[in-house]
Enzyme design. Structure first.
Site, mmCIF file in Angstrom:
data_model
loop_
_atom_site.group_PDB
_atom_site.id
_atom_site.type_symbol
_atom_site.label_atom_id
_atom_site.label_comp_id
_atom_site.label_asym_id
_atom_site.label_seq_id
_atom_site.Cartn_x
_atom_site.Cartn_y
_atom_site.Cartn_z
ATOM 1 N N CYS A 169 0.589 3.154 4.389
ATOM 2 C CA CYS A 169 1.059 3.375 3.010
ATOM 3 C C CYS A 169 2.350 4.192 2.962
ATOM 4 C CB CYS A 169 -0.029 4.018 2.163
ATOM 5 S SG CYS A 169 -0.651 5.599 2.756
ATOM 6 N N ASP A 371 2.526 2.047 -6.346
ATOM 7 C CA ASP A 371 1.471 2.329 -5.371
ATOM 8 C C ASP A 371 1.407 1.203 -4.334
ATOM 9 O OD1 ASP A 371 -0.889 2.966 -4.029
ATOM 10 O OD2 ASP A 371 -1.892 3.655 -5.839
ATOM 11 N N HIS A 373 -1.015 0.739 -2.208
ATOM 12 C CA HIS A 373 -2.403 0.492 -1.804
ATOM 13 C C HIS A 373 -3.002 -0.743 -2.468
ATOM 14 C CE1 HIS A 373 -1.705 4.768 -0.959
ATOM 15 N NE2 HIS A 373 -2.595 4.622 -0.002
#
Length: 488
Positions: A169, A371, A373
């Site tokens: 990430c 993000d 993820h």
């Protein structure tokens, strides 16, 4: 009721051995790859009970122990002695299946925006009390490149991994920071993607309007996206970044901190021929040495370089900082807000503990972010007209400032020498807004070599990343995530 009874009956009798086999497979997945916390389900949730403990990871002395990412563990990146290759491949397949479930779906939760407070996005302000402003924000937000976890890409060298789910990430956040710098560097000011999707999961959706299309700009947009493709030849893809991270003691499956990623990005840009007019400078010890930037960018000072001559390279400044001890110091919040208000700011890579994010703005006391993820299928960017939709996010997300991890890297961009001087002045004003006695970082005249240090923009692999004041011994042999930074 009949369905419920059928399920109960199915779990009895002859189905029991099958249940035990499923449970065994589940244990293999969970235990063989040091799985991470199942923390991102669209709303940024985290299961601390499953989160791995960063202090167990071995890292070089100059890199803080992993605050970000969810390490896939050593088992995922190297073979155990004497273990058959078939078992390694089975583990990789099981881990991939587990990650596809964990990161491949999201809980729909709407993000609310205040319609009277300014919403800041990378130096631009929006007040969402009118349809035109909402549309302007939509185009600006969705046009940012969004780089997320991918699955089923070519195997990373030296490992069995074909996905970066659970550990990459921070690399993805770093990709987004660099991508923003490249969009500003290569595209016209104010460029937006004409095919930007309608915003989703927000409480102020509006009708989409048509935008003008610039064929040359769209070709550049597509080329930049292809540079972040998930194959070994992509200059800024995960394969290349992992390879460059090896010189810092990192490998596929390891955690990466925001400072290490900054240096990896510097190396990646430095070896990319297509970006000969762009340089990346990484600040050391929370200090930008202006003469070092001049040496890096002034082409008339480039001895032996084929591009020597009059001119100035554009520059991306990456400044690793720490905004407090174990948690964010609230005194720095206004300073971060003022930095994100600057047009020269290209974002901040950081996040919350064990969860890297790319911060692009804020509204009131909440940060706006992209993000990484979310697990998506790999896209073959070598094909003409490959789909771009998965490289853009239509769901803005926010989080409170007090959840921000103090360890982060701030990015800036200057196109010319004049822009660099303006950047220094503007950032100094923003830094002076902190209630703390000392600024987050500083600009100084002169060169880093004046202080007896070696490299301009990168630490020696065999030396720590900071200098202890003379006569002050290290507190202990145990290193923490704060050891990378100098505290004044």
């Amino acid at each position: 009721m009949a369905y419920a009874m059928g399920v109960r009956e199915g779990l009895g009798g002859n189905e029991r051995p099958r249940c035990r086999r499923l449970a065994y497979c589940h244990r293999v997945v969970m235990n063989s790859v040091s799985p991470s916390a199942a923390q991102y389900l669209g709303g940024g949730m985290q299961d601390d009970g499953l989160a791995p403990r960063p202090e167990r990871q071995r890292t070089p002395p100059w890199e803080p122990r992993g605050h970000f990412g969810h390490g896939a563990g050593p088992e995922a990146s190297r073979e155990a002695p004497g273990e058959p290759d078939e078992v390694d491949r089975l583990k990789a397949k099981l881990m991939s299946a587990w990650n596809n479930v964990k990161y491949g779906w999201s809980v729909k939760s709407k993000t609310s925006f205040n319609k009277t407070s300014p919403l800041i996005l990378l130096g631009h302000s929006f007040v969402l009390n009118h349809e035109d402003e909402v549309e302007r924000f939509r185009l600006a937000f969705v046009s940012r490149l969004w780089l997320t976890y991918r699955r089923e890409f070519p195997q990373l060298e030296g490992s069995t991994l074909t996905t970066d789910c659970g550990w990459g990430c921070m690399l993805r956040s770093g990709q987004m920071l660099l991508a923003q710098g490249l969009l500003v560097h290569l595209l016209p000011p104010g460029w937006t993607w004409p095919d930007a999707q309608q915003l989703t999961d927000v409480d102020m959706e509006r009708r989409r309007t048509d935008t003008s299309r610039d064929g040359q700009a769209e070709a550049t947009h597509r080329r930049v996206a292809s540079w972040f493709g998930d194959h070994p030849q992509a200059p800024f893809g995960v394969h290349q970044l992992v390879e460059l991270g090896k010189s810092s003691g990192k490998k596929a499956g390891d955690w990466y901190g925001p400072s290490i990623v900054a240096h990896i990005l510097r190396k990646a840009v430095g070896k990319t021929a297509e970006l000969h007019s762009l340089a990346v400078y990484v600040a050391q010890d929370c200090t930008v040495y202006k003469e070092d930037v001049v040496q890096l960018c002034d082409l008339s000072l480039s001895e032996g370089s084929p591009e020597s001559g009059p001119g100035w390279k554009s520059v991306i400044l990456l400044v690793p900082v720490r905004l407090g001890g174990e948690s964010l110091n609230p005194a720095y919040i206004d300073c971060v807000k003022n930095i994100l208000r600057l047009e020269c700011c290209i974002g901040i890579i950081g996040g919350k503990p064990k969860h890297s994010l790319f911060f692009v703005g804020f509204q009131d006391e909440q940060l706006l972010y992209l993000d990484p993820h979310y697990c998506q299928a790999v896209v073959d960017v070598t094909q003409d007209n490959f789909p771009l939709e998965s490289f853009h996010c239509s769901s803005p997300r926010k989080m409170n400032f007090n959840r921000m991890d103090p360890s982060c890297t701030i990015g800036f961009y200057a196109k010319s020498q004049k822009d660099f001087e303006s950047l220094c002045s503007a950032v100094n004003v923003a830094l002076s807004s902190s209630r703390e006695k000392y600024p987050i970082f500083t600009f100084v005249e002169g060169q880093r070599q004046d202080y007896g240090l070696e490299s301009q923009s990168g630490p020696s692999p065999n030396s720590p990343a900071h200098i202890l004041p003379p006569g002050r011994p290290s507190r202990s042999g145990k290193r923490s995530s704060v050891d990378e930074f100098v505290f004044l």
